[in-house]
Design a protein around this motif. Structure first.
Motif, short mmCIF file in Angstrom:
data_model
loop_
_atom_site.label_atom_id
_atom_site.label_comp_id
_atom_site.label_asym_id
_atom_site.label_seq_id
_atom_site.Cartn_x
_atom_site.Cartn_y
_atom_site.Cartn_z
N ASP A 1 -5.79 5.48 -1.09
CA ASP A 1 -6.32 4.17 -1.51
C ASP A 1 -6.60 4.05 -2.99
OD1 ASP A 1 -6.27 3.44 1.16
OD2 ASP A 1 -8.28 4.24 1.52
N VAL B 1 -2.67 6.41 -8.58
CA VAL B 1 -2.11 7.74 -8.86
C VAL B 1 -2.59 8.25 -10.21
CG1 VAL B 1 0.01 8.98 -9.41
CG2 VAL B 1 -0.03 7.36 -7.51
N TYR C 1 0.91 4.41 -0.45
CA TYR C 1 0.71 5.74 0.14
C TYR C 1 0.10 5.66 1.53
CZ TYR C 1 1.96 7.13 -4.50
OH TYR C 1 2.63 7.28 -5.67
N MET D 1 0.87 -1.17 0.00
CA MET D 1 0.00 0.00 0.00
C MET D 1 0.91 1.23 0.00
SD MET D 1 -2.72 -1.77 0.17
CE MET D 1 -3.96 -0.49 0.38
N THR E 1 -13.56 -7.25 -17.81
CA THR E 1 -12.26 -6.60 -18.06
C THR E 1 -11.21 -7.06 -17.05
OG1 THR E 1 -13.42 -4.68 -18.89
CG2 THR E 1 -11.13 -4.37 -18.30
N THR F 1 -18.83 6.75 -17.69
CA THR F 1 -17.87 6.51 -16.60
C THR F 1 -17.52 5.03 -16.47
OG1 THR F 1 -19.67 6.38 -14.97
CG2 THR F 1 -18.62 8.53 -15.29
N ILE F 2 -18.45 4.18 -16.91
CA ILE F 2 -18.13 2.75 -16.81
C ILE F 2 -17.06 2.38 -17.84
CG2 ILE F 2 -19.10 0.47 -17.28
CD1 ILE F 2 -21.62 1.61 -15.70
N ILE G 1 -17.11 -4.60 -16.19
CA ILE G 1 -15.87 -4.38 -15.42
C ILE G 1 -15.32 -5.73 -14.95
CG2 ILE G 1 -14.94 -3.39 -13.28
CD1 ILE G 1 -16.86 -1.00 -13.73
N HIS H 1 -17.44 7.15 -9.52
CA HIS H 1 -17.27 6.05 -10.47
C HIS H 1 -17.65 4.72 -9.82
CE1 HIS H 1 -14.33 7.89 -13.66
NE2 HIS H 1 -15.34 8.71 -13.37
N LEU H 2 -18.21 3.83 -10.64
CA LEU H 2 -18.53 2.48 -10.18
C LEU H 2 -17.26 1.64 -10.08
CD1 LEU H 2 -20.57 0.13 -9.64
CD2 LEU H 2 -20.62 -0.22 -12.12
N ALA I 1 -15.56 7.96 -4.16
CA ALA I 1 -15.87 9.36 -3.83
C ALA I 1 -15.90 10.24 -5.07
CB ALA I 1 -14.85 9.89 -2.82
N GLY I 2 -15.31 9.78 -6.17
CA GLY I 2 -15.31 10.57 -7.41
C GLY I 2 -16.48 10.22 -8.30
N VAL J 1 -14.85 4.40 -18.84
CA VAL J 1 -13.62 4.98 -18.30
C VAL J 1 -12.96 4.01 -17.32
CG1 VAL J 1 -12.68 6.82 -16.85
CG2 VAL J 1 -14.35 7.37 -18.62
N GLU J 2 -13.76 3.39 -16.46
CA GLU J 2 -13.20 2.43 -15.51
C GLU J 2 -12.60 1.23 -16.23
OE1 GLU J 2 -12.38 2.64 -12.34
OE2 GLU J 2 -13.09 4.69 -12.50
N ILE J 3 -13.25 0.82 -17.31
CA ILE J 3 -12.73 -0.33 -18.06
C ILE J 3 -11.40 0.05 -18.71
CG2 ILE J 3 -13.17 -1.78 -20.08
CD1 ILE J 3 -16.19 -1.61 -19.22
N ALA K 1 -12.57 16.17 -2.66
CA ALA K 1 -13.50 15.68 -1.64
C ALA K 1 -12.74 15.46 -0.33
CB ALA K 1 -14.16 14.38 -2.10
N ARG L 1 -11.46 15.08 -8.46
CA ARG L 1 -12.66 15.09 -7.59
C ARG L 1 -12.37 14.34 -6.29
NH1 ARG L 1 -15.33 14.04 -12.51
NH2 ARG L 1 -15.89 11.89 -11.98
N LEU L 2 -11.67 13.20 -6.40
CA LEU L 2 -11.34 12.43 -5.19
C LEU L 2 -10.51 13.28 -4.23
CD1 LEU L 2 -10.28 8.89 -6.55
CD2 LEU L 2 -12.46 9.53 -5.50
N HIS M 1 -11.57 12.77 -12.56
CA HIS M 1 -12.05 11.94 -11.45
C HIS M 1 -11.03 11.96 -10.31
CE1 HIS M 1 -12.10 7.84 -9.53
NE2 HIS M 1 -13.38 8.14 -9.40
N GLU N 1 -10.95 12.05 -18.32
CA GLU N 1 -11.88 11.79 -17.21
C GLU N 1 -11.15 11.13 -16.03
OE1 GLU N 1 -14.66 12.65 -16.08
OE2 GLU N 1 -15.12 11.09 -14.60
N ARG O 1 -9.43 2.35 -17.60
CA ARG O 1 -8.46 2.50 -16.51
C ARG O 1 -7.84 1.13 -16.15
NH1 ARG O 1 -8.29 5.96 -11.99
NH2 ARG O 1 -10.52 6.32 -11.91
#
Lengths: 688, 581
Positions: free
Chosen positions: B302, B305, A108, A106, A425, B5-6, A422, A344-345, A341-342, B8-10, B225, B221-222, B218, B214, B12
């Protein structure tokens, strides 16, 4: 029938998993194979085994062969449920084990804690002794201090002790002396010497392996011993083998001596099944995905052989004994869907497990999981038979997904479809890690999917990887147990042997290999294999001098100068294939390996008859949501209705008692002679 | 909205897998242990402007430095001068954000004619003709620090630039291993390039570019927050680098002012406005990268980066100062940058003592050993970073013996491997008891390692935090400082800081690394936990009594309740009386 049974010609395999105990029966004379399952009995796993025998109406006296795989060892590690162990180290090196490699996964998190140690510092004892890397004694073992350590072991009431001294791979004399002192002074104590498990350098990894072995040894000793005895009491006279992490069967005796080899006992069965399936179906190259409730195991069969790795890590603890190359990720039916928190799922890696389980189980789980998403999308339905008595509740699944959707600002069914994507993937990523990273091209492979949820994602994963064929074997949910019937007996021996190829003594290599083979021959003889059933494989780990990472290359039956030259060019080829370049640098041997194999008889896969009479009919249809506002209708079939030669055209869903397989529009499945569903996947042509 | 956004996660997942694959490729093909055993590397995938979207790094600050270096190189090269198949080498410290040997290699990724991103890979190369073999501790000018590659193409549209590779070959003391590692970096970039191109093919260039944007939005935004939940204010703190490398007696002050608002965090080093004469100056890229490390740990530890994480972060430095070196200021031992993150947390600790840990042992505690192998005549070199204790925090004890905050992925070197490769024996390696600062929560303990040289050798000590103690929070004790004990000939012992030391056969050097600072009043610590530490041998009976006021029976390792109550009461009365003076 009765007579045949009395002769004992039934072969049986039992795979004890976290939730279910799978059993496979091979009736040799009747040429029949059948599958079943009973709930696992965690307090006394062998009770579940005998319940499984009863379920399939088999008595131990009728069995000629019993293969057994279990997650008991892995669970003991995961739950920290092993013995109170001690560790004896070289004086001055008490903390090698606790320090580990000192990295922090981990990156950070400044509050990072290492995984809980299997042995606390107060149970680690130092004994003055020292070897150098050539195995020369620099300091003799101090027997007086050794006896003091042994007294402490006795006083603390420790039941199991690991011994790991520096450079014991080069000369195990001090470890052996220490072991003798322990056994003499503390009768009944279990002792693990690192050098009996591993003859390779890296003290932390070797210590970790020895400690883990010692940690689970009393538990596994007791378990295997009791099982062995119960079998005998019930007049079992056949052969009993445990399935080891490296894919070899182990006799109860060798399993009890080195239980660390049972860590991957469960998932190994699936890979063994894949190897045998590869042979029967003439599909020498297979990617396997085994997806269950909490995790997904991906592995490879290349040229008809499983890949073996010499180091693996569990829960952050390294193990240096050979194991099948199985890549595990936290993606299963129970993987939790959540919003970060941003906005995203995210999917997993944590799992709702069997308890509280997916929301749809209705046993307290409130978080949406992959199972819930599959239900919302329509891939699963409340009618889907999900391993026994469990019934899925659509309303609970919808509520859980809808609650999540509010926070994301996306429609609930899009959340569900997105979560499935997801998961696909992530699964594809796990497959890439074992193929592309190692220099293999996924499109050269077929994808063999099993486990309860394997068929749910298989065709989509294949499409993403440009794999054109998916195969779902009959009894996919029990495939691991079937594979356990195929395990040959393995003894893996290795010796660190650092020497430059250009300057090495070929005869010495031969002598070291011959000595290891003599050990292997003795071990196989003890296991009851006569010479005709013995096979020996010679391997060497080679590398460019100065590099660390080695490639394992096969070695000829006798080693001379010509063979040394051949090794060098074989290494260059293999290095080029895996890493994209070969160099002019000197090549050196790091480790010599010998694998002694005792060959067991393999059952034939029974044939599924061709259809006679009415054509295959669907038993209904389901509305499925595949994202971007599109609903389609999928025909639903029952696996048990399939006959050889049948064709299932997607979009379709094939329900089995142990799992569900999805064919999307354009995918087309044909049932093979072994009852397997061979699906050609559209949009995944070769090389595109 | 408008962004899927989904998808985008894929994408990522694909980018992260690509970065990890680059790192594995690098480790498999690298030549020096510093890369493949110790994991002194950083790899990243970047968007078309050079902003990092996925990374996989052993050295945490490399992610930020790669981002800085790629962007600076784009300015130097001119945006139009990069083509498909180019691979660029950058090690000019003022641009690359690291010293000469931490060379950055990067490659643009094209889809057709369109540039869609970059892959970057930084490792510690073994030798580029810096004035001393191994490491430079006392340069006073950049010209002593090796040869510079100011964003030079080592591959030009797919063709190797043999002239440039020959420059390296003829200017390195270890040409084979240096070039071998450079090739490993190139292979890693090629791997990353293929992965990004595959993603472009699968999702379309437009979708990939949008997704990269994005991912950073994103990430922002994290961070925002998290920022909103932090206490607001301005705090100043100072700490010291042991010396500038020239005048070894005088510590160099690092002073920072940190301001947290709802909108941003400002790390202002402008009070640190003097340059150092020796090589402890830091190029701005490194200063920014280390601020990023402290900020990431505070706000979004968590999640992966991304450059977007750092949009609310502002770093202020004065050109020509310790924290923003300009040519020709020496920068070789830019250790200042390794210490900087914990100067930032020291400031934050004043305003949010419950949210940051106390100081760790404070340095990466490197000892580089080298010599000529008497048997083969070949030069050998091994570098080992040793673990430190981590600072205690409001939630519990600091961890014992883990790698410094700046290098999470780095690992120690196996003793058996080291002894096989180099004429060295390790006499002892283990925890350093009583080194963790006492507190309600205890600081982690450091380690102790003794090298014993079997033939003449040099040991370069690279440690710039031996003179100050790891600071504590809320009344805890500081940790015990780093110390290095040199025994050049048996019987002669002296402590040293950063230095180069020669040994004849039989000489020894011991690396004693620092413990973490304690958190809170040690006299409030649960006595049972103190007894457990005594039983484990990490705290001595004496320290238990003196520092925690807990009397432990060494036979049973139980707490002597009566004696403990008395000791603790006396101490409390003593404090009250002191207060009255």
């Amino acid at each position: 029938m009765l007579d045949r049974r009395l002769q004992g010609d039934t072969r049986i395999a039992v795979d004890v998993g976290g939730t279910f105990t799978d059993v496979v029966v091979h009736d040799v004379a009747g040429r029949a194979v059948y599958f079943d399952k009973v709930p696992t009995t965690p307090d006394d796993p062998s009770a579940g085994i005998f319940a499984a025998f009863e379920r399939v109406d088999q008595k131990p006296a009728q069995m000629c062969y019993f293969a057994h795989g279990t997650t008991l060892a892995l669970n003991a590690l995961l739950t920290r449920g092993g013995a109170r162990v001690g560790l004896i180290t070289t004086g001055g090196f008490r903390d090698v084990y606790l320090l580990g490699r000192t990295d922090r996964p981990m990156a950070y998190d400044f509050r990072y804690r290492k995984p809980t140690s299997l042995v606390p510092r107060e149970r680690i004892f130092e004994v003055p002794e020292r070897m150098n890397y050539r195995g020369e004694v620099l300091l003799p073992l101090d027997e007086a201090v050794a006896r003091k350590a042994v007294n402490a072991v006795r006083t603390l009431g420790l039941t199991s002790v690991a011994v790991c001294f520096l450079h014991s791979y080069a000369n195990p004399a001090h470890e052996r002396l220490m072991g003798a002192i322990l056994e003499e002074a503390v009768p009944g104590v279990e002792v693990t010497l690192s050098s009996t498990l591993i003859r390779e350098y890296r003290e932390y990894e070797r210590t970790s392996t020895a400690v883990l072995d010692a940690y689970i040894k009393p538990l596994l000793q007791k378990y295997i011993g009791a099982l062995d005895e119960s079998l005998r009491r019930q007049r079992f006279t056949g052969r009993f083998f445990m399935v080891g992490s490296g894919g070899g069967a182990m006799t109860p005796r060798s399993a009890r001596e080195a239980p660390v080899n049972l860590i991957l006992s469960g998932p190994a069965g699936g890979v063994l099944g894949a190897v045998e399936f590869a042979r029967l179906a003439r599909e020498p190259n297979l990617i396997t995905i085994d997806m269950g409730g909490t995790s997904l195991d991906a592995s490879l069969v290349v040229g008809g052989e499983a890949l073996v790795q010499h180091e693996a890590s569990f829960e952050g603890l390294p193990i240096m004994v050979p194991s099948l190359e199985i890549h595990t990720i936290g993606a299963g039916g129970g993987s939790v869907l959540w919003a970060d928190a941003g906005g995203h799922l995210q999917v997993g890696p944590h799992s709702a497990g069997a308890r509280p389980g997916p929301a749809a189980y209705g046993i307290g789980g409130a978080e949406a999981t992959i199972t819930d998403a599959a239900l919302v999308c329509g891939y699963l339905s409340p009618e889907s038979a999900l391993a026994g008595t469990l019934r899925l509740d659509s309303d609970l699944a919808s509520t859980a997904v809808a609650n999540l959707a509010v926070g994301l600002g996306i429609d609930a069914q899009d959340v569900a479809a997105g979560a499935m994507q997801i998961a696909v993937t992530k699964t594809a990523g796990a497959v890439r890690a074992i193929t592309v990273d190692q220099g293999y091209t996924p499109s050269d492979f077929g994808l063999l999917a099993f486990g309860g949820a394997g068929g749910l994602v298989a065709t989509s994963v294949a499409r993403e990887l440009q794999v054109s064929r998916v195969i779902v074997p009959r009894g996919a949910g029990s495939f691991s147990a079937w594979g356990m019937l195929m395990a040959n007996v393995h003894h893996e021996l290795a010796q660190t042997f650092v020497a430059e190829l250009d300057r090495c003594d070929a005869e010495r290599i031969d002598r070291v290999l011959l000595a290891m083979e003599a050990d292997g021959r003795r071990a196989l003889k003890d296991d009851g294999f006569d010479e005709g059933k013995q096979r020996f494989l010679r391997l060497a780990d080679l590398r460019y001098k100065g590099q660390e990472h080695s490639v394992t290359i096969g070695v000829a039956r006798s080693v001379d100068k010509a063979e040394v030259l051949r090794l060098k060019s074989a290494f260059s080829r293999a290095h080029g294939q895996r890493y994209g370049h070969a160099l002019d640098d000197p090549v050196e041997i790091v480790t010599l390996r010998s694998r002694a194999v005792g060959v067991v008889e393999r059952p034939p896969m029974p044939k599924v008859p061709a259809r006679s009479g009415d054509a295959l009919a669907s038993i209904g249809a389901r509305r499925v949501y595949a994202g971007t506002g599109k609903w389609s209708t999928y025909g639903v079939y029952r696996y048990g209705d399939l006959r050889a030669g049948d064709v299932v055209v997607g979009p379709a869903i094939v329900d089995d008692t142990t799992g569900t397989t999805v064919l999307h529009s354009g995918d087309s499945g044909r049932v093979g002679t072994m009852g397997e569903l061979q699906i050609s996947v559209v949009g995944a042509s070769h090389g595109s | 909205m408008g962004v899927d956004t989904i998808e985008v996660e894929i994408i990522r997942q694909g980018l992260l897998a690509g970065a990890e694959e680059m790192a594995r490729s690098l480790c498999r093909t690298a030549y020096n242990t510093i890369v493949y055993e110790i994991h002194d590397y950083g790899v990243g995938l970047h968007d078309r402007d050079g902003s990092v979207v996925a990374d996989y790094s052993g050295v945490a600050s490399f992610a930020g430095a790669n981002d800085f270096g790629v962007k600076r190189a784009l300015v130097a090269l001119g945006r139009g001068n990069l083509h498909s198949g180019d691979v660029v080498l950058l090690n000019y410290p003022y641009w690359s954000g690291a010293h000469t040997l931490d060379a950055l290699v990067f490659a643009p990724v094209f889809a057709g004619v369109q540039r869609i991103g970059f892959c970057s890979c930084r490792v510690h190369l073994l030798d580029l003709k810096q004035k001393d073999p191994g490491y430079v501790l006392d340069s006073t000018d950049m010209s002593q620090e090796g040869i510079f590659f100011p964003a030079v193409k080592i591959y030009d549209q797919g063709r190797p630039n043999h002239d440039m590779l020959n420059v390296i070959r003829f200017n390195s003391r270890m040409p084979e291993r240096t070039l071998g590692d450079l090739h490993a970096q190139v292979s890693a970039c090629k791997t990353g390039e293929r992965r990004v191109q595959e993603l472009a093919q699968r999702f379309g260039v437009g979708s990939l570019v949008t997704a990269m944007k994005e991912i950073n939005d994103h990430g922002e935004r994290l961070a925002r927050a998290a920022l909103r939940r932090l206490p607001k204010g301005t705090w100043t703190a100072a700490d010291y680098v042991d010396s500038d490398g020239i005048d070894t007696e005088t510590p160099v002050k690092m002073e920072v002012t940190v301001t947290v608002t709802d909108e941003k965090m400002i790390v202002d080093w402008s009070k640190t406005d003097m340059p150092a004469r020796g090589p402890v100056n830091v190029p701005r890229g490194e200063t920014v990268a280390t601020a990023m490390l402290a900020f990431k740990a505070l706000t979004t530890p968590d999640s992966p980066v991304t450059a977007g994480n750092f949009r609310p972060l502002e770093v202020v430095t004065t050109p020509g100062s310790l924290m923003e070196a300009v040519p020709p200021m020496p920068t070789f031992t830019m250790w200042t940058g390794l210490l900087a993150p914990e100067v930032i947390t020291k400031a934050l600790a004043q305003g949010m003592p419950d949210l940051v840990p106390a100081c760790s042992g404070g340095d990466v505690c490197d000892i580089m050993t080298l010599g000529i192998d008497a048997a083969t005549g070949a030069p050998w070199l091994e570098a080992i970073n040793d673990a430190v204790g981590f600072g205690a925090h409001a939630g519990g004890d600091g961890e014992d013996g883990v790698m410094h905050v700046s290098e999470p992925g780095c690992r120690n070197s196996p003793i058996e491997v080291l002894e096989t490769k180099a004429p060295v024996l390790i006499d002892t390696y283990g925890y350093r008891p009583d080194s963790g600062g006492a507190g309600l929560y205890r600081g982690g303990v450091g380690v102790r390692r003794t090298y014993h040289f079997l033939s003449p050798a040099t040991a370069i000590v690279i440690n710039y935090k031996t003179k100050t103690q790891p600071w504590s929070i809320g009344g805890g004790n500081p940790g015990v400082s780093n110390a290095i004990l040199v025994e050049a000939v048996p019987g002669s012992e002296k402590y040293v800081g950063a230095s180069s030391n020669h040994f004849e056969a039989g000489g020894r050097i011991t690396n004693l690394t620092g413990g973490g600072g304690g958190w809170g009043d040690a006299f409030q610590r649960n006595p049972a936990r103190v007894a457990r530490d005594v039983e484990a041998g990490l705290v001595s009976k004496e320290s238990a009594e003196m520092d925690y006021g807990v009397v432990v029976d060494l036979e049973t390792y139980s707490v002597d309740e009566v004696a403990t109550a008395q000791v603790r009461l006396e101490r409390r009365l003593g404090k009250l009386l002191d207060g009255q003076d």
